[in-house]
Design an enzyme around this catalytic site. Structure first.
Site, PDB file in Angstrom:
ATOM      1  N   TYR A  79     -32.741 -17.276  85.108  1.00 25.52           N
ATOM      2  CA  TYR A  79     -32.374 -17.349  83.926  1.00 25.52           C
ATOM      3  C   TYR A  79     -31.581 -17.064  83.522  1.00 25.52           C
ATOM      4  O   TYR A  79     -30.447 -18.568  83.182  1.00 25.52           O
ATOM      5  CB  TYR A  79     -33.388 -16.461  82.564  1.00 25.52           C
ATOM      6  CG  TYR A  79     -33.094 -16.039  81.354  1.00 25.52           C
ATOM      7  CD1 TYR A  79     -33.030 -17.229  80.639  1.00 25.52           C
ATOM      8  CD2 TYR A  79     -31.678 -15.502  80.871  1.00 25.52           C
ATOM      9  CE1 TYR A  79     -32.513 -17.268  79.206  1.00 25.52           C
ATOM     10  CE2 TYR A  79     -31.512 -15.392  79.798  1.00 25.52           C
ATOM     11  CZ  TYR A  79     -31.240 -16.622  78.627  1.00 25.52           C
ATOM     12  OH  TYR A  79     -31.303 -16.595  77.531  1.00 25.52           O
ATOM     13  N   LYS A  98     -28.215 -20.645  82.607  1.00 23.83           N
ATOM     14  CA  LYS A  98     -27.834 -20.867  81.201  1.00 23.83           C
ATOM     15  C   LYS A  98     -26.535 -20.849  81.743  1.00 23.83           C
ATOM     16  O   LYS A  98     -25.640 -21.821  81.187  1.00 23.83           O
ATOM     17  CB  LYS A  98     -27.939 -19.987  80.892  1.00 23.83           C
ATOM     18  CG  LYS A  98     -29.508 -19.207  79.610  1.00 23.83           C
ATOM     19  CD  LYS A  98     -29.660 -20.795  79.181  1.00 23.83           C
ATOM     20  CE  LYS A  98     -29.433 -20.304  77.259  1.00 23.83           C
ATOM     21  NZ  LYS A  98     -29.519 -21.591  76.684  1.00 23.83           N
ATOM     22  N   THR A 104     -25.428 -17.514  76.037  1.00 22.56           N
ATOM     23  CA  THR A 104     -25.792 -16.513  76.218  1.00 22.56           C
ATOM     24  C   THR A 104     -24.820 -15.293  76.865  1.00 22.56           C
ATOM     25  O   THR A 104     -24.232 -15.683  78.087  1.00 22.56           O
ATOM     26  CB  THR A 104     -27.443 -15.470  77.177  1.00 22.56           C
ATOM     27  OG1 THR A 104     -27.915 -14.307  77.271  1.00 22.56           O
ATOM     28  CG2 THR A 104     -27.273 -16.063  78.114  1.00 22.56           C
ATOM     29  N   ASP A 105     -25.184 -14.306  76.312  1.00 21.62           N
ATOM     30  CA  ASP A 105     -24.253 -13.360  77.175  1.00 21.62           C
ATOM     31  C   ASP A 105     -24.064 -12.503  78.701  1.00 21.62           C
ATOM     32  O   ASP A 105     -23.406 -12.810  79.272  1.00 21.62           O
ATOM     33  CB  ASP A 105     -23.844 -11.551  76.512  1.00 21.62           C
ATOM     34  CG  ASP A 105     -24.803 -10.896  76.163  1.00 21.62           C
ATOM     35  OD1 ASP A 105     -26.083 -11.181  76.552  1.00 21.62           O
ATOM     36  OD2 ASP A 105     -24.932 -10.285  75.915  1.00 21.62           O
ATOM     37  N   GLU A 106     -25.381 -12.951  79.003  1.00 22.93           N
ATOM     38  CA  GLU A 106     -25.853 -12.728  80.614  1.00 22.93           C
ATOM     39  C   GLU A 106     -25.057 -13.620  81.292  1.00 22.93           C
ATOM     40  O   GLU A 106     -25.406 -13.339  82.798  1.00 22.93           O
ATOM     41  CB  GLU A 106     -27.183 -12.548  80.147  1.00 22.93           C
ATOM     42  CG  GLU A 106     -28.172 -12.369  79.627  1.00 22.93           C
ATOM     43  CD  GLU A 106     -29.900 -12.115  80.002  1.00 22.93           C
ATOM     44  OE1 GLU A 106     -30.369 -11.963  80.601  1.00 22.93           O
ATOM     45  OE2 GLU A 106     -30.809 -11.384  78.495  1.00 22.93           O
TER      46      GLU A 106
HETATM   47  N1  LIG Z   1     -32.802 -13.592  71.790  1.00 18.14           N
HETATM   48  C1  LIG Z   1     -31.921 -13.812  72.431  1.00 18.14           C
HETATM   49  O1  LIG Z   1     -31.747 -12.218  72.597  1.00 18.14           O
HETATM   50  C2  LIG Z   1     -30.684 -14.300  73.277  1.00 18.14           C
HETATM   51  C3  LIG Z   1     -29.398 -14.176  73.459  1.00 18.14           C
HETATM   52  C4  LIG Z   1     -28.294 -14.358  73.760  1.00 18.14           C
HETATM   53  C5  LIG Z   1     -28.631 -16.453  74.085  1.00 18.14           C
HETATM   54  N2  LIG Z   1     -29.779 -16.814  73.474  1.00 18.14           N
HETATM   55  C6  LIG Z   1     -30.261 -18.175  74.013  1.00 18.14           C
HETATM   56  O2  LIG Z   1     -30.301 -18.552  72.590  1.00 18.14           O
HETATM   57  C7  LIG Z   1     -31.499 -19.603  72.674  1.00 18.14           C
HETATM   58  C8  LIG Z   1     -32.651 -19.742  71.558  1.00 18.14           C
HETATM   59  O3  LIG Z   1     -33.840 -18.765  72.659  1.00 18.14           O
HETATM   60  P1  LIG Z   1     -34.585 -17.148  71.435  1.00 18.14           P
HETATM   61  O4  LIG Z   1     -34.580 -16.319  71.655  1.00 18.14           O
HETATM   62  O5  LIG Z   1     -34.789 -17.980  69.911  1.00 18.14           O
HETATM   63  O6  LIG Z   1     -36.235 -18.045  72.244  1.00 18.14           O
HETATM   64  P2  LIG Z   1     -37.418 -18.423  72.015  1.00 18.14           P
HETATM   65  O7  LIG Z   1     -38.066 -18.479  72.992  1.00 18.14           O
HETATM   66  O8  LIG Z   1     -37.857 -17.849  71.296  1.00 18.14           O
HETATM   67  O9  LIG Z   1     -37.618 -20.043  71.707  1.00 18.14           O
HETATM   68  C9  LIG Z   1     -37.314 -21.260  72.209  1.00 18.14           C
HETATM   69  C10 LIG Z   1     -37.482 -22.788  71.456  1.00 18.14           C
HETATM   70  O10 LIG Z   1     -37.794 -23.607  72.462  1.00 18.14           O
HETATM   71  C11 LIG Z   1     -38.851 -24.321  72.911  1.00 18.14           C
HETATM   72  N3  LIG Z   1     -38.259 -24.978  73.887  1.00 18.14           N
HETATM   73  C12 LIG Z   1     -38.910 -24.114  75.534  1.00 18.14           C
HETATM   74  N4  LIG Z   1     -38.348 -24.905  76.465  1.00 18.14           N
HETATM   75  C13 LIG Z   1     -38.762 -26.172  75.466  1.00 18.14           C
HETATM   76  C14 LIG Z   1     -38.502 -28.050  76.067  1.00 18.14           C
HETATM   77  N5  LIG Z   1     -38.132 -28.162  77.050  1.00 18.14           N
HETATM   78  N6  LIG Z   1     -38.249 -29.025  75.284  1.00 18.14           N
HETATM   79  C15 LIG Z   1     -37.936 -28.481  73.833  1.00 18.14           C
HETATM   80  N7  LIG Z   1     -38.583 -27.586  73.489  1.00 18.14           N
HETATM   81  C16 LIG Z   1     -38.138 -26.396  74.209  1.00 18.14           C
HETATM   82  C17 LIG Z   1     -39.702 -23.272  73.224  1.00 18.14           C
HETATM   83  O11 LIG Z   1     -41.006 -23.568  72.009  1.00 18.14           O
HETATM   84  C18 LIG Z   1     -39.899 -22.152  71.846  1.00 18.14           C
HETATM   85  O12 LIG Z   1     -39.878 -22.206  70.030  1.00 18.14           O
HETATM   86  C19 LIG Z   1     -31.945 -20.502  73.390  1.00 18.14           C
HETATM   87  O13 LIG Z   1     -30.676 -21.097  73.913  1.00 18.14           O
HETATM   88  C20 LIG Z   1     -31.315 -18.621  74.674  1.00 18.14           C
HETATM   89  O14 LIG Z   1     -30.850 -18.705  75.949  1.00 18.14           O
HETATM   90  C21 LIG Z   1     -31.415 -15.543  73.210  1.00 18.14           C
END
Ligand SMILES: NC(=O)c1ccc[n+]([C@@H]2O[C@H](COP(=O)([O-])OP(=O)(O)OC[C@H]3O[C@@H](n4cnc5c(N)ncnc54)[C@H](O)[C@@H]3O)[C@@H](O)[C@H]2O)c1
Length: 343
Positions: free
Chosen positions: A154, A158, A129-131
């Site tokens: 969080y 990451k 993430t950018d965070e």
């Molecule tokens: N949404 C954003 O704006 C954003 C921005 C930057 C990075 N990210 C990164 O992108 C990735 C996806 O984010 P998202 O927004 O789709 O998140 P989300 O919370 O919608 O989805 C996460 C998924 O991971 C699954 N999960 C959680 N723990 C697990 C485990 N121990 N084993 C198996 N599955 C597990 C959950 O069931 C869920 O389906 C993450 O790594 C997040 O840090 C997200």
């Protein structure tokens, strides 16, 4: 036919990514523990596809994960499984450490064992993430060379995972890549995150809670653009490197709310009397501004985001409106439980 594992494929970005991979004729294996933010609704349409398999599994379960890899022999893993909500990480961080750090470590160990014992050299794209760069001063943007300076449990989890990925690449010669996307929005996002929560509340005549004075700036990208970038990094990225994924589109929370209210108006939604901004006590350690320098991905991989903020917000609003019956079908108790909304 190329087989790929997506972890966290039932979540927001993961389900949109699987949609893209299936369109591109990949065989996709979704490994997801079906946590609270996973929505069966997100992956319903994939079930009929012969090139889709789902395993309800925690990424910390190495032996079952290994069996799946040995059965399907994929070319790589796109690791999106994570605990993702900053507020939840402040309330209780243990599961963030367990999934985001230990889970990533577990995947790295799995790949190391596959390389050593089975001569399978899987590529890993780890989604960060950018965070991780923390608060970014006005007029600055974080390039991939920026120091990590995370503020929340969080983002710290990451950041830790990213460092372990880098160490495993150097020490064991694993084929790893890291992506650092900015804030995503679009269909399938769990309505505890800012944009879907605001849409949900606008449609349901509820207050629009905003932290502090609503001046926190985020860089926003439409989820389809991120998915295109992730695939490009996976296919063409230089092994061992990190790539920021940004749009350059930066707005504070109040500006985003204005855009959403405008979209509601365009959709002829009659705003209820409760639909108004309610400033709430700020989140501890709340970063004021995120901003990415994404020139590396644009120059080296020839990727650029395509979706404007107005088009992206329109598509997102339309999706929530179209799918509102799904949200209406679930009881209020369920909404509170599943969507983390406060009573
Ligand atoms: N949404 C954003 O704006 C954003 C921005 C930057 C990075 N990210 C990164 O992108 C990735 C996806 O984010 P998202 O927004 O789709 O998140 P989300 O919370 O919608 O989805 C996460 C998924 O991971 C699954 N999960 C959680 N723990 C697990 C485990 N121990 N084993 C198996 N599955 C597990 C959950 O069931 C869920 O389906 C993450 O790594 C997040 O840090 C997200």
């Amino acid at each position: 036919m190329k087989k790929i594992v997506v972890t966290g494929g039932s979540g927001f970005i993961g389900s949109n990514l699987i949609n893209l991979l299936l369109k591109k004729k990949y065989f996709v294996i979704n490994i997801d523990k079906s946590g609270y933010s996973a929505n069966p609704y997100n992956v319903k349409s994939f079930k009929k596809n012969k090139r889709y398999r789902f395993f309800k599994l925690n990424i910390n379960n190495k032996s079952k994960f290994l069996k799946i890899i040995l059965k399907y022999k994929p070319v790589g893993i796109l690791n999106l499984a994570a605990e993702t909500h900053v507020d939840r990480s402040i309330d209780s961080s243990k599961i963030f450490i367990s999934t985001n750090i230990f889970g990533t470590y577990n995947i790295l160990e799995l790949i190391r064992v596959l390389k050593r014992n089975y001569k399978l050299n899987l590529k890993l794209l780890h989604v960060s993430t950018d965070e991780v760069y923390g608060d970014i001063d006005k007029n600055l943007s974080a390039s991939e060379k920026f120091n990590y300076n995370p503020s929340s449990p969080y983002s710290a989890s990451k950041a830790a995972a990213d460092q372990i990925v880098k160490a495993y690449a150097k020490t064991y010669g694993l084929k790893t890549l890291i992506a650092n996307p900015c804030n995503n929005y679009g269909p399938n996002q769990f309505p505890e995150k800012f944009i879907p929560k605001m849409i949900f509340n606008i449609i349901n005549n509820k207050n629009l809670p905003v932290y502090g004075k609503g001046k926190n700036v985020r860089e926003w990208i439409f989820v389809n653009d991120t998915c295109e970038a992730l695939l490009k990094i996976f296919l063409k990225g230089k092994i061992g490197e990190s790539y920021n994924i940004g749009s350059g589109i930066k707005f504070n929370n109040l500006s985003i709310i204005k855009k959403l209210l405008l979209e509601a108006k365009k959709n002829k939604i009659k705003l209820g009397k409760n639909v108004k901004v309610k400033f709430v006590h700020d989140r501890p350690g709340h970063d004021v501004r995120y901003s990415l320098n994404s020139s590396k991905i644009s120059k080296k991989l020839n990727w650029k985001h395509k979706t404007s903020i107005s088009n992206g917000i329109k598509q997102t609003f339309d999706w929530y409106l179209k799918n509102i019956n799904y949200f209406k079908k679930i009881s209020r108790k369920d909404i509170i439980k599943r969507f983390g909304l406060k009573k």
